[in-house]
Write an enzyme that holds these catalytic residues in place. Structure first.
Site, PDB file in Angstrom:
ATOM      1  N   TYR A 279      29.630  40.778  31.709  1.00  0.00           N
ATOM      2  CA  TYR A 279      30.733  41.742  31.626  1.00  0.00           C
ATOM      3  C   TYR A 279      31.229  41.886  30.184  1.00  0.00           C
ATOM      4  CZ  TYR A 279      31.728  42.599  36.607  1.00  0.00           C
ATOM      5  OH  TYR A 279      31.696  43.005  37.914  1.00  0.00           O
ATOM      6  N   GLU A 402      37.627  43.157  49.263  1.00  0.00           N
ATOM      7  CA  GLU A 402      36.467  42.385  48.827  1.00  0.00           C
ATOM      8  C   GLU A 402      35.800  41.807  50.074  1.00  0.00           C
ATOM      9  OE1 GLU A 402      35.577  38.483  46.049  1.00  0.00           O
ATOM     10  OE2 GLU A 402      36.888  40.071  45.272  1.00  0.00           O
TER      11      GLU A 402
END
Length: 414
Positions: A279, A402
Site C-alpha cells: 500500500y 468487511e
C-alpha cells in the site's frame, strides 16, 4: 430443524436456518464441523449462553464429533461482559474447553452473545486433541498439528497501541511455544482493536497497530509448509484487523506444523487489489503485513483461509456511502480471490472455487441499521451458510462492511 443448502457432494455439506447452522467438510478422512449459533431464547447472558452452547453441542454431536470442539469465538457487546461469559463457558465445557476468544463486537441480531465453533472429527482413528490451557488447543491428525491460540492480550502497562500490539504478539509467540511451535508457522491471525479508526497522537490507531506488526514480523520468515514449485512469494499470514468495543487489543491465531512434503501453503493475492503490504504511504508509514488469503492443499483438497476483505479495488475504497454496493464489491473481491484463475496463477491449478465453496463466513457491519441490507446481499450470494454478523468499525472510516471466511475445494477427475 434446518435446511441443507449444499448436500449434492458427499464430502461437503452446509446446513443453516435463521442464525443457527453448520458446515461439514470431510478432508482426507477427517471430519471438520464449523458451527454458528445466535441464541433463540432468554433475556440474560446466562440464559442466552446456555441456549447457544447447547445448540452448538447438539449440532456437533449430531455429526459424530462429540467432545471435539477445538476453537471457539464468543461475540459480546463489550468487555464488561467478559468475566461472566468466561465463567459460563468454562463451566459448560469443563475439561473439554476449546481455545476461546472473546470478541467485543455486539451481535447484529441484538443478542448478548453469539458463538462460532470448530470441531474436528474425533471419531476418526488417529485424531488427537491436546487441551493445553484455555488459550491453547492442538488438534493432531494425519501428520499435521493445527494449533489454535486464543484471546491473547498485552502484558505491558503502556497505554500506547504500538507497545500493546507488540506485547500481545510476544505473548502469542510465547504461548505457541508451549505447544512446541514457533511463530513462523502461523497461517491466520485476527487482531481486534478498540477504537480502530480513532486518533493516537498525530496518526491513527490502526496505523500504529500496523507499525507494530511490521516491526514484529521484520525478522520472521513465514514457512508453515512447502511452497508450490517454481514460486517464491512474499509470505505473511492471512489476517483480519477489525474494530472492537473498548480500547484494548485482543489477538488470536492458527498455526500449522507439519513435516509432510505433500502439503502446500500458498499466500494468495487478489487480481483486483494491490497487495496490502505494498500500500501507498498515505495508508500508513508501515503497510499492513498480511496476505489476502492462505491456501493450503493436500492431495485433492484445498482449504482457503480468506482474510478480512472490504470494498477496495487496487487500493482505493469503492462505493463510498453505499452499503449495498460495498457488500457486493466485497463479495466480488472474494470471488476473484478464490477463483480458478487466481489459484492457477499461484501454482494451484484446479483448486479454485466459487462463492458456493465458502463453508463459513463472518460479516462485520459498521452501522447496525445497515445489517438487514448487508444480510440480504450475503444470503442471496452466499446462500444460507453458517454466518456470524457483528457490529464493528472497519479499518477505514468510509468502509461500511468487511467479510472473511473459509472456503474449500477439491480437484475433480483425479
Amino acid at each position: 430443524m434446518a435446511r441443507s443448502t449444499s448436500s449434492s457432494v458427499s464430502w461437503y455439506r452446509k446446513v443453516s436456518d435463521e442464525g443457527v447452522g453448520y458446515s461439514v467438510v470431510e478432508l482426507n478422512d477427517v471430519r471438520h464441523v464449523f458451527a454458528a449459533a445466535v441464541p433463540r431464547c432468554g433475556d440474560s447472558l446466562s440464559a442466552q449462553a446456555a441456549d447457544a452452547l447447547e445448540t452448538i453441542r447438539q449440532l456437533v454431536e449430531d455429526e459424530g464429533v462429540r467432545g471435539a470442539i477445538v476453537s471457539q469465538s464468543v461475540f459480546l457487546p463489550g468487555p464488561e461482559y467478559l468475566d461472566e461469559a468466561r465463567r459460563l463457558i468454562c463451566d459448560f465445557y469443563g475439561p473439554e474447553l476449546p481455545a476461546t476468544t472473546y470478541i467485543f463486537q455486539p451481535p447484529c441480531e441484538g443478542k448478548l452473545l453469539s458463538i462460532e465453533a470448530l470441531g474436528v472429527g474425533r471419531k476418526h482413528e488417529g485424531v488427537r486433541i491436546l487441551r493445553i490451557c484455555e488459550n491453547l488447543v492442538v488438534a493432531e491428525h494425519s501428520g499435521v498439528s493445527w494449533v489454535h491460540c486464543a484471546h491473547m492480550t498485552p502484558t505491558t502497562d503502556s497505554p500506547l497501541v504500538y507497545d500493546r500490539t507488540l506485547s500481545a504478539f510476544q505473548r502469542m509467540a510465547a504461548t505457541l511455544q508451549r505447544a512446541g511451535v514457533s511463530y513462523d508457522r502461523v497461517i491466520r491471525t485476527w487482531l481486534y482493536l478498540g477504537d480502530i479508526v480513532g486518533r493516537e497522537g498525530h496518526t491513527q490507531r490502526y496505523m500504529e497497530m500496523n507499525r507494530a506488526r511490521s516491526d514484529y514480523y521484520q525478522n520472521i520468515r513465514f514457512r508453515p509448509a512447502r511452497i508450490p514449485a517454481g514460486f517464491n512469494p512474499t509470505v505473511y499470514p492471512a489476517s483480519t484487523g477489525i474494530g472492537a468495543q473498548g480500547q484494548d487489543i485482543v489477538m488470536s491465531c492458527i498455526a500449522l506444523d507439519t513435516s509432510r512434503d505433500d502439503i502446500l501453503a500458498m499466500p494468495l493475492e487478489n487480481p483486483l487489489q494491490r497487495s496490502a503490504f505494498d500500500y501507498s504511504p498515505c495508508y500508513g508509514l508501515k503497510s499492513p503485513k498480511f496476505c489476502r488469503a492462505m491456501a493450503l492443499s493436500c492431495g485433492r483438497f484445498a482449504t482457503i483461509f480468506i482474510s478480512g476483505t472490504a470494498s477496495i479495488t487496487n487500493e482505493e475504497t469503492q462505493f463510498i456511502g453505499d452499503v449495498v454496493g460495498q457488500t457486493h464489491q466485497t463479495l466480488d473481491n472474494i470471488e476473484a480471490l478464490i477463483s480458478d484463475y487466481n489459484l492457477a496463477r499461484h501454482g494451484m491449478p484446479g483448486l479454485g472455487t466459487t462463492l458456493e465453496g465458502i463453508a463459513f463466513a463472518r460479516v462485520y457491519v459498521k452501522n447496525k441499521e445497515d445489517y438487514p441490507k448487508v444480510r440480504e446481499v450475503c444470503e442471496k450470494r452466499l446462500g444460507d451458510i453458517p454466518t456470524v454478523y457483528a457490529v464493528a468499525d472497519v479499518c477505514r472510516p468510509e468502509l461500511l462492511v468487511e467479510i472473511e471466511g473459509i472456503a474449500f475445494s477439491r480437484l475433480e477427475n483425479v
